[in-house]
Design an enzyme around this catalytic site. Structure first.
Site, PDB file in Angstrom:
ATOM      1  N   ASP A  46       0.833  -1.202   0.000  1.00 54.73           N
ATOM      2  CA  ASP A  46       0.000   0.000   0.000  1.00 54.73           C
ATOM      3  C   ASP A  46       0.866   1.250   0.000  1.00 54.73           C
ATOM      4  O   ASP A  46       1.679   1.449   0.904  1.00 54.73           O
ATOM      5  CB  ASP A  46      -0.901  -0.004   1.239  1.00 54.73           C
ATOM      6  CG  ASP A  46      -1.782   1.228   1.318  1.00 54.73           C
ATOM      7  OD1 ASP A  46      -2.958   1.149   0.942  1.00 54.73           O
ATOM      8  OD2 ASP A  46      -1.284   2.292   1.772  1.00 54.73           O
ATOM      9  N   TYR A  51       2.888  10.131  -0.707  1.00 58.35           N
ATOM     10  CA  TYR A  51       4.025   9.571   0.033  1.00 58.35           C
ATOM     11  C   TYR A  51       5.349   9.818  -0.699  1.00 58.35           C
ATOM     12  O   TYR A  51       6.416   9.736  -0.090  1.00 58.35           O
ATOM     13  CB  TYR A  51       3.871   8.056   0.242  1.00 58.35           C
ATOM     14  CG  TYR A  51       2.680   7.609   1.046  1.00 58.35           C
ATOM     15  CD1 TYR A  51       1.867   8.522   1.720  1.00 58.35           C
ATOM     16  CD2 TYR A  51       2.355   6.260   1.125  1.00 58.35           C
ATOM     17  CE1 TYR A  51       0.765   8.102   2.443  1.00 58.35           C
ATOM     18  CE2 TYR A  51       1.254   5.824   1.857  1.00 58.35           C
ATOM     19  CZ  TYR A  51       0.462   6.753   2.511  1.00 58.35           C
ATOM     20  OH  TYR A  51      -0.627   6.327   3.222  1.00 58.35           O
ATOM     21  N   LYS A  76      -3.036   5.743  -3.887  1.00 58.73           N
ATOM     22  CA  LYS A  76      -4.122   6.668  -3.574  1.00 58.73           C
ATOM     23  C   LYS A  76      -3.936   7.990  -4.303  1.00 58.73           C
ATOM     24  O   LYS A  76      -2.812   8.462  -4.490  1.00 58.73           O
ATOM     25  CB  LYS A  76      -4.189   6.923  -2.064  1.00 58.73           C
ATOM     26  CG  LYS A  76      -4.176   5.661  -1.218  1.00 58.73           C
ATOM     27  CD  LYS A  76      -4.188   5.981   0.271  1.00 58.73           C
ATOM     28  CE  LYS A  76      -3.743   4.788   1.094  1.00 58.73           C
ATOM     29  NZ  LYS A  76      -2.300   4.546   1.067  1.00 58.73           N
ATOM     30  N   HIS A 109      -7.831   9.459  -1.517  1.00 61.31           N
ATOM     31  CA  HIS A 109      -7.111   9.484  -0.244  1.00 61.31           C
ATOM     32  C   HIS A 109      -7.912  10.124   0.889  1.00 61.31           C
ATOM     33  O   HIS A 109      -7.908   9.632   2.023  1.00 61.31           O
ATOM     34  CB  HIS A 109      -5.769  10.206  -0.418  1.00 61.31           C
ATOM     35  CG  HIS A 109      -4.732   9.785   0.557  1.00 61.31           C
ATOM     36  ND1 HIS A 109      -3.385   9.819   0.285  1.00 61.31           N
ATOM     37  CD2 HIS A 109      -4.817   9.320   1.827  1.00 61.31           C
ATOM     38  CE1 HIS A 109      -2.694   9.380   1.327  1.00 61.31           C
ATOM     39  NE2 HIS A 109      -3.555   9.084   2.285  1.00 61.31           N
ATOM     40  N   LEU A 191      -1.591   0.139  14.612  1.00 63.45           N
ATOM     41  CA  LEU A 191      -0.925   0.071  15.916  1.00 63.45           C
ATOM     42  C   LEU A 191      -0.906   1.431  16.624  1.00 63.45           C
ATOM     43  O   LEU A 191      -0.194   1.612  17.608  1.00 63.45           O
ATOM     44  CB  LEU A 191       0.505  -0.457  15.744  1.00 63.45           C
ATOM     45  CG  LEU A 191       0.619  -1.821  15.060  1.00 63.45           C
ATOM     46  CD1 LEU A 191       2.080  -2.200  14.846  1.00 63.45           C
ATOM     47  CD2 LEU A 191      -0.100  -2.901  15.856  1.00 63.45           C
ATOM     48  N   ILE A 230      -2.597  -2.882   7.350  1.00 68.44           N
ATOM     49  CA  ILE A 230      -1.364  -2.600   6.603  1.00 68.44           C
ATOM     50  C   ILE A 230      -0.316  -2.002   7.541  1.00 68.44           C
ATOM     51  O   ILE A 230      -0.001  -0.816   7.456  1.00 68.44           O
ATOM     52  CB  ILE A 230      -1.620  -1.668   5.397  1.00 68.44           C
ATOM     53  CG1 ILE A 230      -2.522  -0.480   5.801  1.00 68.44           C
ATOM     54  CG2 ILE A 230      -2.220  -2.428   4.235  1.00 68.44           C
ATOM     55  CD1 ILE A 230      -2.615   0.604   4.730  1.00 68.44           C
ATOM     56  N   VAL A 234      10.341  -0.349   8.757  1.00 67.35           N
ATOM     57  CA  VAL A 234      11.489  -0.431   7.852  1.00 67.35           C
ATOM     58  C   VAL A 234      12.527  -1.404   8.396  1.00 67.35           C
ATOM     59  O   VAL A 234      13.584  -1.583   7.801  1.00 67.35           O
ATOM     60  CB  VAL A 234      12.130   0.957   7.605  1.00 67.35           C
ATOM     61  CG1 VAL A 234      11.163   1.877   6.886  1.00 67.35           C
ATOM     62  CG2 VAL A 234      12.597   1.584   8.918  1.00 67.35           C
ATOM     63  N   ASN A 242       5.476  -8.760  12.126  1.00 69.30           N
ATOM     64  CA  ASN A 242       4.112  -8.281  11.907  1.00 69.30           C
ATOM     65  C   ASN A 242       3.299  -9.216  11.015  1.00 69.30           C
ATOM     66  O   ASN A 242       2.066  -9.196  11.055  1.00 69.30           O
ATOM     67  CB  ASN A 242       4.132  -6.888  11.290  1.00 69.30           C
ATOM     68  CG  ASN A 242       4.552  -5.812  12.275  1.00 69.30           C
ATOM     69  OD1 ASN A 242       4.533  -6.026  13.480  1.00 69.30           O
ATOM     70  ND2 ASN A 242       4.931  -4.659  11.759  1.00 69.30           N
TER      71      ASN A 242
END
Length: 277
Positions: A46, A51, A76, A109, A191, A230, A234, A242
């Site tokens: 995603d 971004y 998006k 978005h 999270l 999602i 990094v 996860n």
């Protein structure tokens, strides 16, 4: 490799229930992060035009050697590009950066209600869908009132509504509206970025009980509520961790204990007032 279950969207397209997000990952770091995710077993990625890392995502996909039909790629449309013609142009630009000839899921978005362009934007989305350039179309951060306008003006019901969801902000009204109209709810910030969720005593207690990390407990809670998630990281070890959430199940009582954490706490903007272009 972990086998991720899929969610059947309202047009019968199958979408992995757990994917990899790249929000706020610099383009220079995105390729390595997405490669790590693909190597760990993620098949859903995603991203978003705003971004600034669609090119990095595309490079990772190309270099992975994974067949295109095994991947599910979402991007998006940013607010400034809303409007019929500008949407079509922005879609082409995103596709070129990703190095793809089609998209699996395209999302508006934000509704950006003061701009008041999301209905015309949706009509452009419907054209892209009708032309076979995207397998499913949906929205992000839409409230029931925004969705109702699309129902009145459009002919395609959004397949997905991606909103901020976590135990501190459970979005029950939005989730119930989505479910009543066959729209899958997808959680961004599952999270609760920047919050104290993973340090909550209730989360920590369940982490000890199940021998899992706090993040795995929260992600499992989402999955058992039929939410698409999602998570983003990094760090290769955290990326793999996860994804490792399919080997255990929270009891109904334990899942309910997390549902008591509702605070109405947003870690991101309010869709009713966010209009940045």
């Amino acid at each position: 490799m972990t086998s991720v279950p899929t969610v059947k969207l309202n047009n019968d397209v199958e979408m992995p229930q757990l994917g990899f997000g790249v929000f706020q990952v610099p383009d220079a770091e995105t390729t390595a992060a997405v490669k790590a995710a693909l190597e760990a077993g993620y098949r859903s990625i995603d991203t978003a035009a705003i971004y600034g890392n669609e090119a990095g995502v595309g490079k990772a996909i190309t270099e992975s050697g994974i067949p295109r039909d095994e991947l599910f790629v979402t991007t998006k449309l940013w607010n400034a590009d809303q409007g019929y013609d500008s949407t079509l142009k922005a879609f082409d630009e995103s596709l070129a950066k990703l190095g793809l000839d089609r998209l699996d899921l395209y999302l508006i978005h934000w509704p950006a209600p003061e701009l008041d362009r999301y209905v015309d934007t949706w009509k452009a989305f419907e054209k892209l869908y009708a032309d076979g350039r995207v397998r499913a179309i949906g929205v992000s951060n839409f409230q029931p009132e925004h969705l109702e306008r699309l129902f009145d003006a459009g002919s395609v019901v959004p397949a997905v509504n991606q909103v901020e969801v976590h135990p501190y902000l459970q979005q029950q009204r939005v989730r119930e509206f989505d479910a009543a109209h066959g729209i899958a709810t997808e959680a961004w910030s599952p999270l609760a970025k920047g919050g104290d969720l993973l340090g909550e005593p209730a989360v920590a207690a369940l982490a000890r009980k199940y021998g899992r990390s706090p993040a795995q407990i929260v992600l499992r809670w989402h999955l058992q509520r039929d939410t698409i998630v999602i998570p983003k990281s990094v760090t290769p070890s955290r990326i793999a961790e996860n994804l490792d959430v399919f080997g255990f199940t929270l009891t109904d009582e334990d899942a309910a204990s997390l549902s008591t954490l509702e605070r109405g706490l947003r870690t991101g903007p309010d869709p009713d007032t966010f209009n940045a272009a």
